[in-house]
Write a protein that holds these residues in place. Structure first.
Motif, PDB file in Angstrom:
ATOM      1  N   SER A 230      -1.264 -46.887 -35.711  1.00 54.61           N
ATOM      2  CA  SER A 230      -2.286 -46.021 -34.708  1.00 54.61           C
ATOM      3  C   SER A 230      -1.527 -44.458 -34.267  1.00 54.61           C
ATOM      4  O   SER A 230      -2.359 -43.968 -33.371  1.00 54.61           O
ATOM      5  N   HIS A 231      -0.540 -44.339 -34.607  1.00 55.60           N
ATOM      6  CA  HIS A 231       0.301 -43.087 -34.136  1.00 55.60           C
ATOM      7  C   HIS A 231       0.630 -42.334 -35.441  1.00 55.60           C
ATOM      8  O   HIS A 231       1.481 -41.623 -35.602  1.00 55.60           O
ATOM      9  N   THR A 232      -0.348 -42.311 -36.265  1.00 55.74           N
ATOM     10  CA  THR A 232      -0.313 -41.229 -37.369  1.00 55.74           C
ATOM     11  C   THR A 232      -0.784 -39.909 -37.120  1.00 55.74           C
ATOM     12  O   THR A 232      -1.666 -39.648 -36.702  1.00 55.74           O
TER      13      THR A 232
ATOM     14  N   ILE B  54      -1.111 -35.919 -26.506  1.00 55.73           N
ATOM     15  CA  ILE B  54      -1.495 -35.706 -27.809  1.00 55.73           C
ATOM     16  C   ILE B  54      -0.239 -35.311 -28.515  1.00 55.73           C
ATOM     17  O   ILE B  54       0.336 -34.259 -28.379  1.00 55.73           O
ATOM     18  N   GLU B  55       0.174 -35.781 -29.617  1.00 62.96           N
ATOM     19  CA  GLU B  55       1.520 -35.730 -30.308  1.00 62.96           C
ATOM     20  C   GLU B  55       1.027 -35.212 -31.606  1.00 62.96           C
ATOM     21  O   GLU B  55       0.103 -35.250 -32.405  1.00 62.96           O
ATOM     22  N   ASN B  56       2.335 -34.367 -32.067  1.00 58.95           N
ATOM     23  CA  ASN B  56       2.129 -33.730 -33.552  1.00 58.95           C
ATOM     24  C   ASN B  56       1.014 -32.558 -33.877  1.00 58.95           C
ATOM     25  O   ASN B  56       0.382 -32.496 -34.565  1.00 58.95           O
TER      26      ASN B  56
ATOM     27  N   THR C  98      -1.398 -36.105 -36.097  1.00 59.65           N
ATOM     28  CA  THR C  98      -1.639 -35.874 -34.990  1.00 59.65           C
ATOM     29  C   THR C  98      -2.636 -36.571 -34.121  1.00 59.65           C
ATOM     30  O   THR C  98      -3.684 -37.143 -34.746  1.00 59.65           O
ATOM     31  N   HIS C  99      -2.077 -37.285 -33.203  1.00 62.35           N
ATOM     32  CA  HIS C  99      -2.660 -38.333 -32.455  1.00 62.35           C
ATOM     33  C   HIS C  99      -2.613 -38.631 -30.804  1.00 62.35           C
ATOM     34  O   HIS C  99      -2.043 -37.580 -30.058  1.00 62.35           O
ATOM     35  N   ALA C 100      -3.580 -39.286 -30.274  1.00 62.46           N
ATOM     36  CA  ALA C 100      -3.646 -39.414 -28.811  1.00 62.46           C
ATOM     37  C   ALA C 100      -2.797 -40.906 -28.639  1.00 62.46           C
ATOM     38  O   ALA C 100      -3.019 -41.844 -29.256  1.00 62.46           O
ATOM     39  N   ASP C 101      -2.051 -40.810 -27.451  1.00 63.43           N
ATOM     40  CA  ASP C 101      -1.519 -42.093 -26.836  1.00 63.43           C
ATOM     41  C   ASP C 101      -2.179 -42.653 -25.800  1.00 63.43           C
ATOM     42  O   ASP C 101      -2.719 -41.694 -24.820  1.00 63.43           O
ATOM     43  N   ALA C 102      -2.570 -43.913 -25.767  1.00 63.04           N
ATOM     44  CA  ALA C 102      -3.106 -44.240 -24.502  1.00 63.04           C
ATOM     45  C   ALA C 102      -2.027 -45.004 -23.646  1.00 63.04           C
ATOM     46  O   ALA C 102      -1.280 -45.317 -24.019  1.00 63.04           O
TER      47      ALA C 102
END
Ligand SMILES: [Zn+2]
Length: 222
Positions: A48-50, A182-184, A52-56
């Motif tokens: 789920s953290h692949t 939002i990472e990467n 460019t992704h968002a963390d909840a």
């Protein structure tokens, strides 16, 4: 509003996607083919953290909102690009870095911290990125910011190569306030126009702790 230009701030998702240490890279394999079935489709196995992704908030908080419980307004807004380039590996970014943009750090803003570390994507050096000091993330939250983007694997230090980083202060500050990270992200230098609009909508993943996004900045014609 018409859109003049859309800048892609996302890394490709595929077998060469660089993942967080211990996570598994995406696996994409054919499930149907034009020759056999009359159409192409693939089977995808993803963290789920692949990419460019968002963390909840649920990523770090047992009772935090899941991805599909967050308001979509969190995933778009005026982009504020904070320049934190030119730093050495694993440098903590202090709250002073926010000062030039202080007037823009308001509720609804999407604050994108640009370290330039995306140029190391695909190499081991990518793990040794600069990171936000906890007080920097808390300063953003105190100003009402709930959307934080970074062009690194994480706003906190990434444990790798003998560095036992286990301080998740920036995650806890933003996610603890009901926000998203939002990472990467990449190519934040391409946001070279006035009033950029940021969007990064995640998959509507049931009970998700995070999901890939297509992050973009829009140049809007007025
Ligand atoms: Zn994540």
């Amino acid at each position: 509003m018409a859109v003049e230009r859309v800048v892609d701030l996302s890394h490709p998702v595929g077998p060469r996607t660089q993942v967080f240490p211990g996570d598994e890279p995406p696996q994409i394999s054919p499930s149907c083919s034009l020759a056999a079935d009359g159409y192409n489709s693939v089977r995808i196995r993803l963290s789920s953290h692949t990419g460019t992704h968002a963390d909840a908030p649920y990523h770090f908080l047992a009772d935090g909102p899941r991805l599909d419980e967050l308001p979509l307004e969190l995933f778009c807004g005026p982009a504020v690009v904070v320049d934190a380039t030119g730093l050495e590996p694993r440098t903590a970014i202090g709250p002073g870095a926010l000062e030039p943009w202080a007037d823009l750090l308001v509720p609804g803003a999407a604050v994108l911290v640009r370290t330039g570390w995306d140029r190391h994507y695909g190499t081991e050096r990518y793990y040794d990125h600069p990171y936000l000091a906890g007080e920097t993330a808390r300063a953003l939250v105190e100003r009402g910011v709930r959307t934080l983007g970074v062009d690194t694997l994480s706003p906190d230090q990434t444990p790798y190569g003998g560095v036992e980083a286990d301080d998740w202060s920036a995650h806890h500050a933003v996610l603890g306030a009901g926000g998203t990270i939002i990472e990467n992200l990449c190519r934040l230098d391409r946001i070279d126009f006035a009033d950029p609009w940021f969007c990064a909508f995640p998959l509507r993943l049931s009970s998700g702790d995070g999901a890939p996004v297509r992050a973009v900045a829009m140049d809007r014609r007025r």
